[in-house]
Every structure is written in C-alpha cells, then in structure tokens.
Write a protein that holds these residues in place. Sequence first.
Motif, PDB file in Angstrom:
ATOM      1  N   VAL A   1       9.601   8.320   9.968  1.00  0.00           N
ATOM      2  CA  VAL A   1       9.078   7.445  10.294  1.00  0.00           C
ATOM      3  C   VAL A   1       8.265   8.374  12.239  1.00  0.00           C
ATOM      4  O   VAL A   1       7.281   8.106  12.264  1.00  0.00           O
ATOM      5  CB  VAL A   1       8.046   5.901  10.580  1.00  0.00           C
ATOM      6  N   VAL A   2       9.709   8.272  12.961  1.00  0.00           N
ATOM      7  CA  VAL A   2       9.377   8.621  14.248  1.00  0.00           C
ATOM      8  C   VAL A   2       9.926   9.969  14.181  1.00  0.00           C
ATOM      9  O   VAL A   2      10.044  10.944  14.755  1.00  0.00           O
ATOM     10  CB  VAL A   2      10.566   7.528  14.828  1.00  0.00           C
TER      11      VAL A   2
ATOM     12  N   ARG B   1       5.090  17.077   4.607  1.00  0.00           N
ATOM     13  CA  ARG B   1       5.807  16.546   2.835  1.00  0.00           C
ATOM     14  C   ARG B   1       6.634  15.773   3.251  1.00  0.00           C
ATOM     15  O   ARG B   1       7.883  16.281   4.727  1.00  0.00           O
ATOM     16  CB  ARG B   1       5.922  17.613   2.470  1.00  0.00           C
ATOM     17  N   TYR B   2       7.796  14.859   2.527  1.00  0.00           N
ATOM     18  CA  TYR B   2       9.176  15.145   2.619  1.00  0.00           C
ATOM     19  C   TYR B   2       9.971  15.408   2.382  1.00  0.00           C
ATOM     20  O   TYR B   2       9.597  15.266   0.813  1.00  0.00           O
ATOM     21  CB  TYR B   2       8.563  12.922   2.177  1.00  0.00           C
ATOM     22  N   TYR B   3      10.973  15.699   2.775  1.00  0.00           N
ATOM     23  CA  TYR B   3      12.365  15.930   1.902  1.00  0.00           C
ATOM     24  C   TYR B   3      13.257  14.832   1.764  1.00  0.00           C
ATOM     25  O   TYR B   3      14.128  14.501   3.023  1.00  0.00           O
ATOM     26  CB  TYR B   3      12.526  17.587   2.780  1.00  0.00           C
TER      27      TYR B   3
ATOM     28  N   MET C   1       8.478   5.277   3.112  1.00  0.00           N
ATOM     29  CA  MET C   1       9.456   6.721   2.993  1.00  0.00           C
ATOM     30  C   MET C   1      11.148   6.179   2.674  1.00  0.00           C
ATOM     31  O   MET C   1      11.757   7.410   1.347  1.00  0.00           O
ATOM     32  CB  MET C   1      10.136   6.921   4.211  1.00  0.00           C
ATOM     33  N   GLU C   2      11.006   4.758   1.869  1.00  0.00           N
ATOM     34  CA  GLU C   2      12.195   4.876   0.945  1.00  0.00           C
ATOM     35  C   GLU C   2      12.082   5.250  -0.153  1.00  0.00           C
ATOM     36  O   GLU C   2      12.981   5.584  -1.177  1.00  0.00           O
ATOM     37  CB  GLU C   2      12.854   3.290   1.509  1.00  0.00           C
TER      38      GLU C   2
ATOM     39  N   CYS D   1       0.742  -1.299   0.038  1.00  0.00           N
ATOM     40  CA  CYS D   1      -0.485   0.252  -0.265  1.00  0.00           C
ATOM     41  C   CYS D   1       0.957   1.781   0.102  1.00  0.00           C
ATOM     42  O   CYS D   1       0.592   1.864  -0.998  1.00  0.00           O
ATOM     43  CB  CYS D   1      -1.099   0.173   1.162  1.00  0.00           C
ATOM     44  N   ALA D   2       1.631   1.420   0.884  1.00  0.00           N
ATOM     45  CA  ALA D   2       2.883   2.597   1.135  1.00  0.00           C
ATOM     46  C   ALA D   2       3.301   2.746   0.250  1.00  0.00           C
ATOM     47  O   ALA D   2       4.266   3.878  -1.221  1.00  0.00           O
ATOM     48  CB  ALA D   2       3.813   2.361   2.125  1.00  0.00           C
TER      49      ALA D   2
END
Length: 287
Positions: free
Chosen positions: A213-214, A192-194, A269-270, A15-16
């Motif tokens: 994640v943390v 957002r992801y940097y 995230m990866e 899913c991710a």
Amino acid sequence: MRSALLTSFCAALCCAAVISAGAKAQAAPESSAAPLSLATPATWTPAADGTVLLAAESAAPAFSSSTDAADVDASLPDAPVPAGEGQAGAAHLPSTQPIAPKYTVVILPGQGAVPLSAGSKVIFGFREVSSPFSLFADVLSATYSQAVDSQPHYGQGWGPYGQRVGAAVVRGSIQGLATQAVFDPIFRDDPRYYVLGRQHKFLNRVVYAATRVVITRTDSGHNTLNAPLLLGYAAAAGANFAYYPERDRDFGDAATGYAGSLGGSVLGMEVNEFLDDALHIIHFRRN
C-alpha cells in the motif's frame, strides 16, 4: 467517529477482497514453469528496443489480464544490447518463459511482464473500474453500508440504497482512475501486483503484501513510495464533499473514509498474494 471508521473499514475490506479475488481468478494463467528464486528484490531486463520487459530470475511475479505470450516477439534479446551492436548475436528469450497477459492485475512468480506505457496504464485503469468484479464490489460495499447505516448517511429504504450504490461506484471509479490512469503514468510506476511466492516464509509474505500500500514498483523494477495509490485515494476522499450528504462533509469524515479505503487496500494486497495458493489447495489450479 470511531463507529464510522470501523464500518467504513469493513466495507472497504469487503470491496477490496472481491475485486482482487475476481481479477486474479479470471486473469492469472496456469504455468508449469518452476518458480523463480525471490531472495533478492526483483529486477527487470528491458529488450533492446524497449518493447518487452521480462522479470529477472530474482523478480517476484506480476499480474495482468489480456495479452498472451504470442504478443511478445521471441526474437528480442533478454538483455540490453550495447549501442551500435544491434541485435546480432544477442541471446533469445527462453521459449519456456511464460509471459503474463498484458492487462492482468497480478504477476505470478516465474512470469515475464510486458511493460506498460503511459497509454496502456490509462487503459488498464479503465478496464479495472469497469470490470464486473469492481461493480459487484461497489454494490457489496453499498449493501454493507446500508445494513449498518454508515457513511454516506442517505437513510434507509430503496431510494437511499440506490444513492449508496451510486456513491460507491463513483468513489471506486475515482480511486482506480486517479491511481492507475493518472498518477501511475506521472510517477512511472507499475500498477500491477508482483506476488512474492511460496519460496518465502508466510509471515514475510504477509508483511510484504501489507506494505504494498505504501511501497510499489517503478517501471524499471525498483521499489519506491506508492504515491499513486496514496494520492489517488486522497483524491477520492476529497471528492466525497461533492456528493455525500451534508452531515458527512467534514475533515473527520473524509479522514475516516480515507483510512477505511487504505485498510481495504491492505486486505486486497493480501488476497493478491495468497489467492493462487488457495486455488491450488482446493484444486482449482494445477501446479
């Protein structure tokens, strides 16, 4: 319980990966700007009126989906102006600085980021959970769950499969909205992801992505505990008691689902960190 944990984890990973890959492939704009140095933690520089925020030279990139550079007033300063001085003589934003779309999910190295207000984060959350990629990921998760007969245990056949799809959509929606539309505004964190970028070693990037994640970024650009994601996923795990079958409504099952969701988030995230590199390798995107 170990078997349920493994299957839930695998479903969450699928899913991710789909959500992250789809969102970034759709939203991240091309840029010919040279990557910025990321040797130190990213910092943000607010404009005088607080409406525009650009990633400083050491910042990792951010991620978004709909606003372009035209939405940013090029006359705004790129550094705070002391009180009483107004904007007279202030430096202008560099014309070559690419600005990431406002509602994109990933900010790439070298991109400026439009700050998100509390209301914008609510919109961001609804956009994400209603995107075709999120819905496809929910169907994929339900399909895997049906194939291995993991929780929620609705049984086999088209009827139970439809129930699994519905449960996956509800779970994913609660996770996204609780995290991005509720807790991110409360904790003043950036959803957002940097991306750390190719200037860093592969292993450093792997560790950086996994720890998002943390660890997350505040609106002011500082690292902090990712309470929104941890609480949002916990809320979704708790909500399972309202619609999961009776056999899946205990603490052990809730913990299994929560762990699987966090594991899927790590994979997501990866994907955020390395998808742009992969697109360059297969020539889907120019340098």
